[in-house]
Design a protein around this motif. Structure first.
Motif, short mmCIF file in Angstrom:
data_model
loop_
_atom_site.label_atom_id
_atom_site.label_comp_id
_atom_site.label_asym_id
_atom_site.label_seq_id
_atom_site.Cartn_x
_atom_site.Cartn_y
_atom_site.Cartn_z
N LEU A 225 0.83 -1.20 0.00
CA LEU A 225 0.00 0.00 0.00
C LEU A 225 0.87 1.26 0.00
O LEU A 225 0.53 2.26 -0.64
CB LEU A 225 -0.93 0.00 1.21
CG LEU A 225 -2.00 -1.09 1.27
CD1 LEU A 225 -2.89 -0.89 2.50
CD2 LEU A 225 -2.85 -1.12 0.01
N GLN A 226 1.99 1.21 0.71
CA GLN A 226 2.89 2.34 0.71
C GLN A 226 3.44 2.60 -0.69
O GLN A 226 3.53 3.75 -1.14
CB GLN A 226 4.03 2.10 1.70
CG GLN A 226 3.61 2.13 3.15
CD GLN A 226 4.64 1.50 4.07
OE1 GLN A 226 5.77 1.24 3.67
NE2 GLN A 226 4.25 1.25 5.32
N ALA A 227 3.81 1.53 -1.40
CA ALA A 227 4.33 1.68 -2.75
C ALA A 227 3.28 2.25 -3.69
O ALA A 227 3.57 3.11 -4.53
CB ALA A 227 4.84 0.32 -3.27
N ILE A 228 2.04 1.77 -3.56
CA ILE A 228 0.95 2.28 -4.40
C ILE A 228 0.73 3.77 -4.11
O ILE A 228 0.58 4.58 -5.03
CB ILE A 228 -0.34 1.48 -4.17
CG1 ILE A 228 -0.17 0.03 -4.62
CG2 ILE A 228 -1.52 2.12 -4.92
CD1 ILE A 228 -1.29 -0.90 -4.19
N HIS A 229 0.72 4.12 -2.84
CA HIS A 229 0.51 5.51 -2.45
C HIS A 229 1.64 6.39 -2.99
O HIS A 229 1.38 7.48 -3.55
CB HIS A 229 0.44 5.61 -0.93
CG HIS A 229 0.17 6.99 -0.42
ND1 HIS A 229 -0.99 7.67 -0.70
CD2 HIS A 229 0.94 7.83 0.34
CE1 HIS A 229 -0.94 8.86 -0.12
NE2 HIS A 229 0.22 8.97 0.51
N ARG A 230 2.88 5.93 -2.87
CA ARG A 230 4.02 6.71 -3.36
C ARG A 230 4.02 6.83 -4.88
O ARG A 230 4.58 7.77 -5.44
CB ARG A 230 5.34 6.09 -2.89
CG ARG A 230 5.61 6.26 -1.40
CD ARG A 230 7.01 5.83 -1.01
NE ARG A 230 7.24 4.41 -1.24
CZ ARG A 230 8.07 3.93 -2.15
NH1 ARG A 230 8.75 4.73 -2.95
NH2 ARG A 230 8.22 2.61 -2.28
N SER A 231 3.38 5.88 -5.55
CA SER A 231 3.32 5.93 -7.02
C SER A 231 2.45 7.09 -7.51
O SER A 231 2.54 7.49 -8.67
CB SER A 231 2.75 4.62 -7.58
OG SER A 231 1.33 4.57 -7.43
N GLY A 232 1.60 7.59 -6.62
CA GLY A 232 0.70 8.67 -6.99
C GLY A 232 -0.72 8.22 -7.27
O GLY A 232 -1.60 9.05 -7.53
N PHE A 233 -0.99 6.93 -7.19
CA PHE A 233 -2.35 6.43 -7.44
C PHE A 233 -3.28 6.95 -6.36
O PHE A 233 -3.01 6.84 -5.17
CB PHE A 233 -2.36 4.90 -7.43
CG PHE A 233 -3.73 4.30 -7.62
CD1 PHE A 233 -4.30 4.23 -8.88
CD2 PHE A 233 -4.45 3.81 -6.53
CE1 PHE A 233 -5.56 3.68 -9.06
CE2 PHE A 233 -5.71 3.26 -6.71
CZ PHE A 233 -6.26 3.19 -7.98
N ASP A 234 -4.43 7.51 -6.78
CA ASP A 234 -5.40 8.03 -5.81
C ASP A 234 -6.82 7.56 -6.13
O ASP A 234 -7.80 8.19 -5.72
CB ASP A 234 -5.35 9.55 -5.75
CG ASP A 234 -5.70 10.21 -7.08
OD1 ASP A 234 -5.92 9.48 -8.08
OD2 ASP A 234 -5.75 11.45 -7.14
#
Length: 278
Positions: A225-234
């Motif tokens: 989830l941290q990686a997804i969040h850091r990717s910019g996915f919202d």
């Protein structure tokens, strides 16, 4: 919420129960539509204020697969996908239509990737004319030679970069990719190409449809989830659970409880691993 999670419910039942559960966006599964009533049923989305963020076409693989063996020819399968876009896009502006490669004939993965780049480029251009997107989903190695020829985020990104169209991106299903080497780095690098995210939990499968309620399995959600969040996915995180042909199948039990428990577990993990680290 993916309509696959509540497969025993009808299309109308999905909308009614999702609304009661506070679901605002769904992944629409074409196979739940009744022949001859498709437009009438799709019109109910507006009535319920339900937005499709993604769509699972009835035929979504390039090559014939276990779930979708017919038609046999790629050209016919692409036409079926296009007809799905024509039918559903007016009710799902901006939605991501999910696709898979299907298994590699003769094990020739390289040929599948080359074919996918060519065919998906044309398909993405077609979808753009309807204001929607196409999202390629790499599947678990469990489904190699059955549903897919690619199984990592990196392999999917090779196709996505080869297609080179802004409306062609990635469907990221954590159940399918969580065991991949360096998956967190791959997710982060995918960045804006992530169009949709699917969540469920993993236990050693006993059938092709054997996923678990979030929090009951082995997936290490915090770093993912941290990686997804850091990717910019919202965008929304879509609960997609298959559970069939196993003892204690979730599709045979209380599906409302499956939704409630999974949501609570995901919210708790999100607060502790993402919000708590911001």
């Amino acid at each position: 919420m993916s309509q696959f999670t509540t497969m025993p419910w009808s299309f109308e039942e999905d909308l009614d129960r999702y609304a009661a559960l506070g679901v605002e966006e769904l992944e629409l599964c074409e196979e739940k539509l009744e022949r001859g009533r498709e437009t009438e049923q799709l019109g109910l989305l507006e009535v319920y204020g339900m937005r499709p963020s993604s769509v699972q076409p009835a035929v979504r693989t390039l090559f014939p697969s276990r779930m979708q063996p017919e038609p046999r020819e790629i050209g016919e399968r692409i036409e079926r996908f296009k007809s799905t876009v024509e039918l559903i896009a007016p009710f799902a502006p901006g939605a991501a239509f999910v696709c898979n490669t299907g298994p590699a004939p003769g094990g020739n993965v390289e040929a599948v990737i080359e074919t996918a780049i060519r065919e998906y480029r044309a398909l993405a251009e077609f979808a753009a004319g309807y204001g929607v997107r196409v999202a390629l989903e790499p599947l678990s190695p469990l489904l190699m030679n059955v549903e897919s020829a690619i199984w990592t985020v990196g392999q999917a990104m090779r196709v996505i970069e080869g297609v080179g169209r802004e409306n062609f991106g990635l469907c990221l299903d954590l159940w399918n990719v969580w065991q991949g080497a360096a998956v967190e780095d791959e997710i982060f690098r995918a960045g804006e190409r992530i169009f949709c995210v699917h969540v469920s939990d993993w236990r050693t499968p006993r059938s092709f449809e054997d996923r678990a309620v979030i929090g009951r399995g082995e997936i290490p959600f915090p770093p993912l989830l941290q990686a997804i969040h850091r990717s910019g996915f919202d965008g929304p995180y879509t609960l997609e659970i298959f559970s069939h042909n196993v003892p204690g199948a979730l599709w045979e039990g209380d599906l409302e409880e499956v939704v409630i428990e999974s949501r609570k577990a995901l919210e708790k993990i999100w607060r502790e691993s993402v919000v708590g680290r911001s």
